[in-house]
Design an enzyme around this catalytic site. Structure first.
Site, PDB file in Angstrom:
ATOM      1  N   ARG A  19      -2.527  14.286   7.034  1.00 35.42           N
ATOM      2  CA  ARG A  19      -2.017  13.078   6.554  1.00 35.42           C
ATOM      3  C   ARG A  19      -1.746  11.828   6.754  1.00 35.42           C
ATOM      4  O   ARG A  19      -0.872  11.125   6.484  1.00 35.42           O
ATOM      5  CB  ARG A  19      -0.070  14.292   6.481  1.00 35.42           C
ATOM      6  CG  ARG A  19       1.254  13.243   5.931  1.00 35.42           C
ATOM      7  CD  ARG A  19       1.887  14.109   5.219  1.00 35.42           C
ATOM      8  NE  ARG A  19       2.054  15.699   6.135  1.00 35.42           N
ATOM      9  CZ  ARG A  19       3.334  15.329   7.182  1.00 35.42           C
ATOM     10  NH1 ARG A  19       3.552  14.726   7.764  1.00 35.42           N
ATOM     11  NH2 ARG A  19       3.185  16.206   8.003  1.00 35.42           N
ATOM     12  N   TYR A  59       4.228   0.928 -17.345  1.00 34.00           N
ATOM     13  CA  TYR A  59       3.604   2.908 -17.443  1.00 34.00           C
ATOM     14  C   TYR A  59       5.257   3.467 -17.591  1.00 34.00           C
ATOM     15  O   TYR A  59       5.706   3.652 -16.987  1.00 34.00           O
ATOM     16  CB  TYR A  59       2.436   3.092 -16.360  1.00 34.00           C
ATOM     17  CG  TYR A  59       2.693   4.196 -16.502  1.00 34.00           C
ATOM     18  CD1 TYR A  59       1.965   5.288 -17.710  1.00 34.00           C
ATOM     19  CD2 TYR A  59       3.187   5.588 -15.259  1.00 34.00           C
ATOM     20  CE1 TYR A  59       1.682   6.698 -18.426  1.00 34.00           C
ATOM     21  CE2 TYR A  59       2.650   6.838 -15.305  1.00 34.00           C
ATOM     22  CZ  TYR A  59       2.156   7.500 -16.563  1.00 34.00           C
ATOM     23  OH  TYR A  59       2.549   8.546 -16.366  1.00 34.00           O
ATOM     24  N   ASP A 116       0.306  -4.084 -10.268  1.00 38.10           N
ATOM     25  CA  ASP A 116      -0.243  -2.442 -10.362  1.00 38.10           C
ATOM     26  C   ASP A 116      -1.815  -2.496 -11.712  1.00 38.10           C
ATOM     27  O   ASP A 116      -1.285  -3.537 -12.478  1.00 38.10           O
ATOM     28  CB  ASP A 116       0.321  -2.116 -11.942  1.00 38.10           C
ATOM     29  CG  ASP A 116      -0.039  -0.817 -11.988  1.00 38.10           C
ATOM     30  OD1 ASP A 116      -1.131  -0.818 -11.876  1.00 38.10           O
ATOM     31  OD2 ASP A 116       0.535   0.820 -12.053  1.00 38.10           O
ATOM     32  N   LYS A 159      -8.420   6.849 -12.532  1.00 35.18           N
ATOM     33  CA  LYS A 159      -8.416   5.925 -13.842  1.00 35.18           C
ATOM     34  C   LYS A 159      -9.478   5.196 -13.818  1.00 35.18           C
ATOM     35  O   LYS A 159     -10.566   5.747 -13.184  1.00 35.18           O
ATOM     36  CB  LYS A 159      -7.604   4.885 -14.608  1.00 35.18           C
ATOM     37  CG  LYS A 159      -5.681   5.293 -15.032  1.00 35.18           C
ATOM     38  CD  LYS A 159      -5.707   6.482 -15.324  1.00 35.18           C
ATOM     39  CE  LYS A 159      -4.340   7.230 -15.953  1.00 35.18           C
ATOM     40  NZ  LYS A 159      -3.605   6.858 -14.500  1.00 35.18           N
TER      41      LYS A 159
HETATM   42  C1  4LM Z   1      -1.364   6.810 -19.075  1.00 34.65           C
HETATM   43  N1  4LM Z   1      -1.714   5.841 -16.508  1.00 34.65           N
HETATM   44  O1  4LM Z   1      -1.416   5.954 -19.252  1.00 34.65           O
HETATM   45  P1  4LM Z   1      -0.780   8.516 -12.129  1.00 34.65           P
HETATM   46  N2  4LM Z   1       0.487   3.024 -12.987  1.00 34.65           N
HETATM   47  C2  4LM Z   1      -0.457   2.358 -14.705  1.00 34.65           C
HETATM   48  C3  4LM Z   1      -0.502   3.520 -15.733  1.00 34.65           C
HETATM   49  O2  4LM Z   1      -0.965   3.614 -16.458  1.00 34.65           O
HETATM   50  C4  4LM Z   1      -0.960   5.358 -14.380  1.00 34.65           C
HETATM   51  C5  4LM Z   1      -0.559   5.147 -13.511  1.00 34.65           C
HETATM   52  C6  4LM Z   1       0.170   3.846 -12.628  1.00 34.65           C
HETATM   53  C7  4LM Z   1      -1.463   7.413 -16.990  1.00 34.65           C
HETATM   54  C8  4LM Z   1      -1.259   8.713 -17.338  1.00 34.65           C
HETATM   55  C9  4LM Z   1      -0.990  10.015 -18.184  1.00 34.65           C
HETATM   56  C10 4LM Z   1      -0.703   1.184 -14.477  1.00 34.65           C
HETATM   57  C11 4LM Z   1      -0.697   5.928 -15.195  1.00 34.65           C
HETATM   58  C12 4LM Z   1       0.431   6.500 -12.665  1.00 34.65           C
HETATM   59  O3  4LM Z   1      -1.203   9.031 -13.260  1.00 34.65           O
HETATM   60  O4  4LM Z   1      -0.221   9.337 -11.102  1.00 34.65           O
HETATM   61  O5  4LM Z   1      -2.864   8.250 -10.730  1.00 34.65           O
HETATM   62  O6  4LM Z   1      -0.373   7.632 -12.242  1.00 34.65           O
HETATM   63  O7  4LM Z   1      -1.714   7.237 -19.408  1.00 34.65           O
END
Ligand code: 4LM
Length: 399
Positions: A63, A116, A188, A213
Site C-alpha cells: 500500500r 468527466y 487532468d 485509458k
Molecule cells: C469515460 N472516464 O469517459 P477511472 N478523468 C477523466 C476520465 O475520462 C475518467 C476519469 C478521470 C470514463 C470512464 C467510464 C478525464 C473516466 C476516471 O475510470 O476511475 O479510471 O477514471 O468513459
C-alpha cells in the site's frame, strides 16, 4: 539508432520503453519483473524499524510502495516531466487521493464548466458536503478566472481537452493567474497524454490521469496517476493514498501499463490519424450537425490546440441531425464500432454522454455545463481507417 554515448536518450518513445530499468540488475531480464507481493520481509526488527522511520531504504507493504509500481511511477513522472508520480487503482482514486490530502473545510476549488461525470459528482456531491466550495466557471476565457479567483481558492482544476465536449483550456494562462493568487493548478491530462501535452512543463503543479485509458491502452485494467513535485507526492502517498482512499494499484496492473507505455507514442499517432479522418468525414456528412475536434478548421479553439497539443488527439464529439433520437438510431446500427464508455482502447468506441458518462449531471446541470442531450462521443481506435469509416457511413446513411 545512432547517438553519441554521452547523449542520454531523450525521445518520448525511448523513455517510455527504457526509463528507470537496468536489466543487469534483474538477472538480465529484458522485461522488468512483476513483484506480486503484499508485504516485504525485514532482515531484523531493527532494520524494519529503520525502514519505517525512513532512516533506511526499503519496501514495507504494497500500500505504501512496491518495486513494480515504483518503476511505473518513475517512468510516468519522467514522461510528464514531473519530479514524481503515484499510481492508483483508478483515475477516480488518483483524483480523490490527491484532493483529500490537501483540501480543508473553507477551501475553494475553481473548475471549468465541463468535467468527466464522476469527477463532477465527486466535486459537487462529495467535497461540498465537507465545507468545500466548488465554483464552476468558463475557463476557456482566462479573464473569468482572473475575476473569480480569491485567497480562498486552493486549486484550479480542469481537463483539456475536456470530457466529453472537447473544450480546451490554456494551461499557461491558468498557471499565471492561479499562481499570482497563491492557488495551485491541477490538470487532468487523460485525453491528451504526455505524448501530446505536458502540463507540468507549462507550469502546472499536478497532473492526474485515468491510466485506464491511453496509458494502459488495451481496455483491460483500471488505473490512475498523480504526478507533481516530490514533496507533494510524499504527502499524497503518506496521507491521501495510504490512509484516506487506500486506492493502491495492483502490481499486476502496473506491469500491464508498463507494457502499454512501450507503444504509447505509436498508438497516439494512429489514434490521432484515425480521429482526424473520422472528424473530416463527419464534418462533411449531411446527417451530422456539428463536429467538435481540434484538428478541424472549424474548431473554435484551433489556435490553442496548435500551441498546446502536439496533435489534435484521438477523441471526437459530434451532434447528429435529429438530436438524441437520430444519434441513437445511428449508434444502434454500428457493427464494428463498439457501444461502450471508456476511451483510448484499440477498439473504436462510441457512447452517449448525457445518458452514460455524464448522467451524474442533472439535465439542468448538463445544459448549464455545455453537454447537450444529442452529443455523441467517439474514441478513435487503432483499426484500419477504411473499416471504421465504412461502418460509420453505413450507420449514418440509413437516416
Ligand atoms: C469515460 N472516464 O469517459 P477511472 N478523468 C477523466 C476520465 O475520462 C475518467 C476519469 C478521470 C470514463 C470512464 C467510464 C478525464 C473516466 C476516471 O475510470 O476511475 O479510471 O477514471 O468513459
Amino acid at each position: 539508432m545512432s547517438r553519441q554515448s554521452n547523449n542520454p536518450p531523450s525521445g518520448i518513445a525511448t523513455r517510455a520503453i527504457h526509463f528507470g530499468y537496468d536489466p543487469q540488475k534483474e538477472h538480465g531480464a529484458l522485461v522488468p519483473p512483476l513483484h506480486l507481493t503484499s508485504t516485504f520481509t525485514f532482515e531484523s526488527v531493527e532494520a524494519g524499524g529503520e525502514i519505517f522511520a525512513g532512516e533506511r531504504e526499503g519496501f514495507i507493504y504494497s500500500r505504501t510502495g512496491n518495486p513494480t509500481n515504483d518503476l511505473l511511477e518513475r517512468r510516468i513522472a519522467n514522461l510528464e516531466g514531473a519530479e514524481g508520480a503515484i499510481a492508483n487503482a483508478s483515475g477516480m482514486g488518483a483524483i480523490s487521493s490527491l484532493l483529500w490530502t490537501f483540501l480543508e473545510p473553507g477551501d475553494e476549488i475553481i473548475t471549468d464548466l465541463t468535467l468527466y461525470g464522476c469527477t463532477f459528482s465527486l466535486f459537487n456531491h462529495g467535497f461540498t458536503r465537507f465545507g468545500i466550495t466548488v465554483t464552476h466557471i468558463d475557463l476557456t476565457d482566462p479573464a473569468n478566472l482572473e475575476a473569480a479567483i480569491s485567497s480562498k481558492t486552493k486549486f484550479v482544476y480542469f481537463e483539456t481537452p475536456a470530457n466529453p465536449n472537447m473544450r480546451l483550456v490554456d494551461i499557461a494562462a491558468m498557471v499565471r493567474i492561479a499562481h499570482g493568487a497563491g492557488a495551485r493548478v491541477i490538470v487532468d491530462n487523460t485525453y491528451a497524454t504526455p505524448v501530446l501535452t505536458r502540463p507540468i512543463e507549462r507550469g502546472a503543479d499536478f497532473v492526474v490521469h485515468s491510466a485506464t485509458k491511453y496509458l494502459g491502452g488495451h481496455g483491460d485494467l483500471l488505473a490512475g496517476i498523480i504526478a507533481g513535485r516530490m514533496e507533494d507526492m510524499d504527502a499524497v502517498r503518506s496521507v491521501g493514498l495510504k490512509d484516506m482512499t487506500g486506492s493502491v494499484i495492483s502490481p499486476f496492473n502496473s506491469m500491464l501499463i508498463l507494457r502499454g507505455l512501450k507503444t504509447l507514442e505509436l498508438r497516439m499517432e494512429r489514434h490521432c490519424a484515425n480521429a482526424q479522418k473520422i472528424a473530416e468525414m463527419l464534418d462533411a456528412h449531411p446527417g451530422v450537425e456539428t463536429v467538435y475536434y481540434p484538428g478541424l478548421a472549424t474548431f473554435s479553439q484551433k489556435e490553442l490546440a496548435q500551441c498546446q497539443m502536439a496533435a489534435p488527439g484521438g477523441m471526437i464529439a459530434f451532434e447528429a441531425r435529429g438530436g438524441f433520437a437520430g444519434g441513437a438510431r445511428m449508434m444502434n446500427r454500428l457493427q464494428l464500432v463498439q457501444r461502450a464508455v471508456s476511451l483510448g482502447d484499440a477498439e473504436t468506441l462510441i457512447q452517449h454522454p448525457a445518458g452514460m458518462t455524464h448522467a451524474t449531471y442533472s439535465p439542468e446541470e448538463r445544459e448549464a455545463h455545455g453537454i447537450s442531450d444529442g452529443l455523441i462521443r467517439i474514441s478513435a481506435g487503432l483499426e484500419n481507417i477504411d473499416d471504421i469509416l465504412f461502418d460509420l457511413e453505413q450507420a449514418l446513411a440509413s437516416g
